[in-house]
Design an enzyme around this catalytic site. Structure first.
Site, mmCIF file in Angstrom:
data_model
loop_
_atom_site.group_PDB
_atom_site.id
_atom_site.type_symbol
_atom_site.label_atom_id
_atom_site.label_comp_id
_atom_site.label_asym_id
_atom_site.label_seq_id
_atom_site.Cartn_x
_atom_site.Cartn_y
_atom_site.Cartn_z
ATOM 1 N N ASP A 63 -10.697 10.784 8.356
ATOM 2 C CA ASP A 63 -10.192 10.450 6.844
ATOM 3 C C ASP A 63 -10.774 8.855 6.743
ATOM 4 O O ASP A 63 -10.321 7.994 6.253
ATOM 5 C CB ASP A 63 -8.582 10.232 6.661
ATOM 6 N N TYR A 101 1.449 9.922 3.486
ATOM 7 C CA TYR A 101 2.320 9.937 4.489
ATOM 8 C C TYR A 101 3.551 8.829 4.272
ATOM 9 O O TYR A 101 4.125 8.799 5.277
ATOM 10 C CB TYR A 101 1.721 10.067 5.821
ATOM 11 N N GLY A 102 3.461 7.809 3.432
ATOM 12 C CA GLY A 102 4.519 6.797 3.667
ATOM 13 C C GLY A 102 3.704 5.558 2.766
ATOM 14 O O GLY A 102 2.623 5.406 2.319
ATOM 15 N N GLY A 161 0.651 -1.123 -0.048
ATOM 16 C CA GLY A 161 -0.015 -0.051 -0.022
ATOM 17 C C GLY A 161 0.873 1.384 -0.172
ATOM 18 O O GLY A 161 2.086 1.373 0.114
ATOM 19 N N GLY A 181 0.286 5.682 0.515
ATOM 20 C CA GLY A 181 -0.712 6.851 0.892
ATOM 21 C C GLY A 181 0.064 8.155 0.988
ATOM 22 O O GLY A 181 1.336 8.203 0.479
ATOM 23 N N LYS A 196 4.509 0.645 8.228
ATOM 24 C CA LYS A 196 4.358 1.894 7.451
ATOM 25 C C LYS A 196 5.498 2.738 7.609
ATOM 26 O O LYS A 196 6.096 2.732 8.654
ATOM 27 C CB LYS A 196 3.189 2.662 8.015
#
Length: 675
Positions: A494, A382-383, A378, A380, A398
């Site tokens: 979110d 922010y990382g 994955g 996103g 993450k």
């Protein structure tokens, strides 16, 4: 059906011995074609087994009435029912709701037979960390921490915690109730016909809330040889408090029967024992002696330090010989402390981690194959997220840049304090020179978004309607928990389908708390954000126009998620008729309910992957909830706890619809790939 009615008198202890104040009417029913027994049968058997509680009337011949009844009962029901003889009476009177408290944290007492901790956690839909051992009569039982809410279960209003049980072919509701849930589930007449193999059957467990912050209510099933005094000692509760909380059980609260479900207000800090009758002069002498001893000790210490000259000890400089690994660890530790200090200065009190493990950067690198791109699962704003294995446990890591400290600490602060089956679990974290790392439980089936939007292209089968209702309910419970069941209320900010993860059984977990914000619980709890955050297509009007943030921000976004579950479309999508323009699901659902025939309009918009395998009535109800969530004004939107109740009803209705298909339909699997 042949029925025989027996009247058994039993007394309750008083100063004169036993009185005959109560009349137990036992209806024993026998069907000619099949062996089926109503709940009163179990109550009767339980009372007959407790011979010491059955007493005579004025006629001496009635002294043997319990034995006669038991003999007669056994002659009517052959040996086939012997296995049920251990089941005790269960009198369940849910605790009435208080207008002041709609939700709270509570505990359920599990009488363990042969289950391990992980199995118990699975049956109760909680994390193993929420299952705590407690010893009772030399055997180990468990206390299970659960969120408790005021609910209306088919007309029965009270505090409940709901879970589901997947029915096995040989199961009966009474066996499951007694052997797995300690005889505590509420038996709902309308739901019992749906207790069929492979069904996800709703289990309603009574729980309780109290206004006192120093107490937590434990739902307890009375066991053999229990007295109120024993229960009070076991659960750190005062007998008076137990009696006051269970007045509706009987006229005499001290009279309890095996199998009864009691609500016990347990003192969180234990019972305070106070010794009375001690003469004051003894206490005074004790204080004087303690002060005298302390003074003498201090004087001796001072004299010793004066006589001992200070020695200058030279510490050899070993920094030159330190390995590069030690230096790296030192820099990591320094960065970690600096980040903590910086974040605390900006955003409130000192952060304390009360659960997650602090991993070394080397552990994280080895776990992810040094962040091998083939392990990336994955990405996103922010990382990136990587699959890894630490020890024997699969994890998701993450990797964030060190300038993402705000998001890093937002997740740490929230997830360190939240433990819920429908919220992704944070296992640990690490900090290096250039990157920060968060380590989560690995959720096998990825995001809900992957299963809704072009699922076949991503290697997934389309979700069935029943699976979608369960996912909606799971996600709602996760959001409800962070809103109502934590000490401080959090807003996720979110909520979207890509932040709802699905485990191996397609059960949902809310994830990605990088934008989470702490808000108050007062009427004036609006927060003005310094910048617009969130995802386009999910943002409410007040956030876009005025940068306002409340827990109703999450409710609005969840409304969009519900529309995605119904339509299979993204929150923002391109209309085939106008490919140059983006269309919003918010507009779609509003137009549906403005249509002259909203049901037909909704049916036309429903996800084609469902292949018309759905109950239209339940689809319509979910669409109504979505429209309510998407109200322009925040105050007009429902609370998440209200949404959970409504979705629970849709879930039960969907299970009934599924059961009506006779088990031959592919909708039973949760995805369209057969059983």
């Amino acid at each position: 059906m042949n029925s025989t009615l027996f009247a058994v008198t039993y007394g309750k202890p008083n100063k004169q011995g036993y009185s005959y104040q109560s009349l137990l009417l036992v209806l024993l029913e026998k069907q000619t074609k099949e062996k089926s027994f109503e709940t009163p049968t179990f109550s009767a058997l339980s009372f007959l087994h407790r011979k010491e509680q059955v007493h005579t009337t004025t006629m001496a011949s009635l002294h043997h009435l319990p034995c006669l009844l038991l003999s007669l009962w056994l002659t009517q029901f052959p040996a086939g029912f012997a296995s049920d003889a251990s089941i005790k009476a269960t009198l369940i009177n849910p605790l009435s709701c208080s207008a002041k408290i709609m939700t709270c944290n509570a505990s359920l007492y599990h009488i363990n037979i042969s289950l391990n901790k992980e199995q118990i956690a699975s049956f109760y839909s909680v994390f193993p960390s929420e299952v705590n051992p407690i010893e009772h009569n030399s055997k180990q039982d468990y206390l299970i921490s659960v969120p408790c809410s005021c609910k209306n279960i088919s007309g029965t209003v009270g505090y409940f915690y709901d879970t589901t049980y997947k029915v096995k072919p040989s199961d009966t509701f009474y066996d499951v109730s007694n052997q797995i849930y300690s005889g505590q589930p509420l038996s709902v007449k309308e739901e019992l016909p749906k207790f069929v193999p492979e069904a996800n059957f709703p289990i309603h467990l009574p729980c309780g809330c109290v206004e006192s912050d120093s107490q937590i209510v434990v739902t307890y099933t009375v066991q053999e040889h229990d007295t109120l005094s024993d229960i009070g000692t076991l659960l750190s509760a005062k007998i008076d408090n137990i009696e006051n909380m269970n007045k509706n059980m009987t006229e005499n609260p001290s009279f309890i029967v095996v199998g009864w479900v009691l609500f016990v207000p347990m003192e969180k800090n234990g019972l305070k024992t106070s010794k009375t009758g001690e003469p004051k002069w003894i206490i005074l002498i004790g204080i004087i002696l303690a002060v005298t001893l302390l003074s003498i000790s201090t004087l001796i210490l001072l004299l010793y330090r004066r006589r001992t000259p200070e020695k200058n000890v030279e510490v050899p400089n070993k920094s030159v010989s330190r390995s590069s690994k030690s230096l790296a660890a030192h820099r990591s530790f320094s960065l970690h402390n600096q980040l903590l200090h910086k974040e605390n200065m900006e955003d409130g009190p000192v952060f304390e981690s009360d659960g997650p493990v602090i991993f070394g950067v080397e552990q994280i690198e080895e776990a992810t194959g040094y962040f091998d791109e083939t392990r990336k699962i994955g990405e996103g704003g922010y990382g990136s997220v990587y699959f890894g294995v630490i020890g024997e446990k699969e994890v998701a890591v993450k990797k964030m840049k060190s300038n993402s400290t705000k998001e890093f600490f937002a997740e740490l602060k929230v997830l360190c304090k939240i433990h819920h089956i429908n919220v992704v679990e944070l296992l640990g974290y690490a900090s290096g020179d250039d990157h920060l790392y968060l380590v989560y439980e690995y959720v096998q089936n990825g995001s809900l978004s992957e299963h809704l939007h072009d699922p076949l292209l991503k290697g997934h089968q389309p979700l069935s309607w029943t699976a979608r209702t369960q996912i909606a309910l799971d996600a709602a419970k996760g959001i409800e928990y962070i809103h109502d069941h934590t000490k401080a209320r959090y807003v996720h900010r979110d909520i979207k389908t890509s932040n709802i993860l699905l485990d191996e059984g397609l059960r949902a977990k809310v994830a990605d708390f990088g934008l989470a914000k702490l808000v108050g619980r007062t009427n004036e709890e609006d927060i003005i954000a310094t910048r617009l955050v969130g995802t386009p297509g999910y943002l409410p009007p007040e956030s876009v126009k005025e940068l306002q943030v409340t827990h109703k921000t999450d409710v609005f976004a969840f409304g969009v998620v519900l529309v995605e579950l119904i339509t299979g479309q993204r929150a923002l999508f391109r209309d085939n008729r106008e490919p140059e323009k983006m269309k919003s699901l918010i507009t779609v659902i509003k137009k549906i309910f403005q249509d002259k025939d909203p049901e037909s309009a909704l049916e036309a918009a429903t996800d084609g992957n469902l292949r018309s395998n759905y109950p239209m009535e339940d689809i319509f109800k979910m669409a109504e909830i979505a429209e309510w969530c998407l109200s322009e004004e925040a105050v007009e939107r429902p609370e998440m706890r209200e949404i959970v109740v409504m979705l629970s009803q849709i879930m039960v209705s969907s299970i009934e619809w599924e059961a009506s298909l006779g088990g031959n339909s592919q909708v039973f699997s949760g995805v369209f790939n057969g059983r």
